[in-house]
Write a protein that holds these residues in place. Structure first.
Motif, PDB file in Angstrom:
ATOM      1  N   LYS A   1       0.848  -1.198   0.000  1.00  0.00           N
ATOM      2  CA  LYS A   1       0.000   0.000   0.000  1.00  0.00           C
ATOM      3  C   LYS A   1       0.880   1.243   0.000  1.00  0.00           C
ATOM      4  O   LYS A   1       1.081   1.878   1.043  1.00  0.00           O
ATOM      5  CB  LYS A   1      -0.923   0.011   1.219  1.00  0.00           C
TER       6      LYS A   1
ATOM      7  N   THR B   1      -0.494   4.440   1.671  1.00  0.00           N
ATOM      8  CA  THR B   1      -1.120   4.201   2.974  1.00  0.00           C
ATOM      9  C   THR B   1      -1.505   5.517   3.633  1.00  0.00           C
ATOM     10  O   THR B   1      -0.720   6.467   3.659  1.00  0.00           O
ATOM     11  CB  THR B   1      -0.151   3.444   3.896  1.00  0.00           C
TER      12      THR B   1
ATOM     13  N   ASP C   1      -5.553   3.826   7.553  1.00  0.00           N
ATOM     14  CA  ASP C   1      -5.161   2.442   7.264  1.00  0.00           C
ATOM     15  C   ASP C   1      -4.335   1.861   8.412  1.00  0.00           C
ATOM     16  O   ASP C   1      -4.476   0.676   8.747  1.00  0.00           O
ATOM     17  CB  ASP C   1      -4.352   2.374   5.969  1.00  0.00           C
TER      18      ASP C   1
END
Length: 273
Positions: free
Chosen positions: A152, A155, A159
């Motif tokens: 990710k 991010t 998150d």
């Protein structure tokens, strides 16, 4: 079964060869079977342990003797941690000095004999085990976050909070993970977990991390002056994975190892299982 074995197990789990400045065997003891451990174990907890028939008490936070007086010295481990994050060693040392001097000033003047003398009068084995447990916590949290968020690149802080909230360490606990600087939709950038430095390194240390390219610091707690300074710098973010649950991560690893060696261990005073 003795206090030396209890300490050595903790040191081995943290990959330490020597007892650090913030830890120590305050009252040594042999033939230990029942251990009472907590985050803050002072004279009331010693009395409770004696009443309940425990033969050893362990406090995570330093409460006695050189663990208190020399506490600021253990903060030097932050220099290595800062270098690992890309901060030049000379800058890291200077950034840490102000907070280290402040901590030393307060600890040197404290009543370091208060809890230790109580343990000695009760002839009750007593240990302080601080940074070994924090090293274990920091490694676990950093590794788990890196693994969970590696795919990710964008991010966001939400998150990280969502990920932490899926871990059993934080589920069902009174204190929850929280954003202290930043907002849900802010990008996290590079994430550094800082949970093993004795105590918070202060404004200059946090600024050094952000200037070195760190985007988000995940810590156990943050002083108000550091929080305000980071807000004003408008560069990085701070997420708090709460103090008691986070401290419990490393401590419970140690407790489990003790139990495997045959010790009966009871947790209290902030260690949340």
């Amino acid at each position: 079964m003795n206090t030396e074995k209890l300490m050595n197990i903790a040191l081995n789990l943290a990959n330490l060869k020597e007892i650090p400045y913030d830890s120590g065997i305050i009252v040594a003891g042999e033939n230990i079977k029942r251990v009472l451990i907590g985050i803050d174990m002072e004279t009331p907890e010693l009395l409770l342990a004696k009443e309940l028939g425990y033969d050893c008490v362990v406090s995570h936070h330093p409460k006695a003797d050189s663990c208190v007086v020399d506490f600021a010295k253990v903060m030097d481990v932050q220099i290595d941690r800062m270098v690992k994050a890309g901060i030049p060693i000379n800058k890291a040392q200077k950034a840490l000095r102000a907070k280290q001097a402040s901590v030393d000033l307060g600890r040197h003047a404290s009543n370091y004999d208060r809890v230790g003398s109580a343990a000695k009068l009760m002839n009750l084995p007593y240990l302080n085990i601080h940074i070994p447990a924090d090293f274990i916590t920091e490694e676990i949290v950093q590794t788990k976050l890196d693994k969970a968020l590696k795919n990710k690149p964008k991010t966001k802080l939400k998150d990280i909070i969502d990920e932490l909230n899926t871990w059993e360490y934080y589920q069902g606990k009174v204190a929850k993970p929280v954003i202290r600087v930043g907002s849900n939709d802010d990008y996290a950038g590079k994430i550094e977990v800082l949970m093993a430095g004795g105590t918070n390194g202060g404004v200059d240390v946090y600024k050094s991390y952000f200037e070195a390219g760190v985007g988000t610091i995940v810590a156990m707690h943050v002083p108000e002056d550091v929080q305000q300074a980071v807000i004003e710098q408008n560069i990085g973010n701070i997420i708090i994975a709460p103090h008691m649950p986070s401290d419990s991560i490393g401590l419970l690893e140690i407790v489990e190892a003790w139990r495997k060696e045959g010790f009966e261990v009871t947790c209290m005073s902030g260690i949340v299982e």
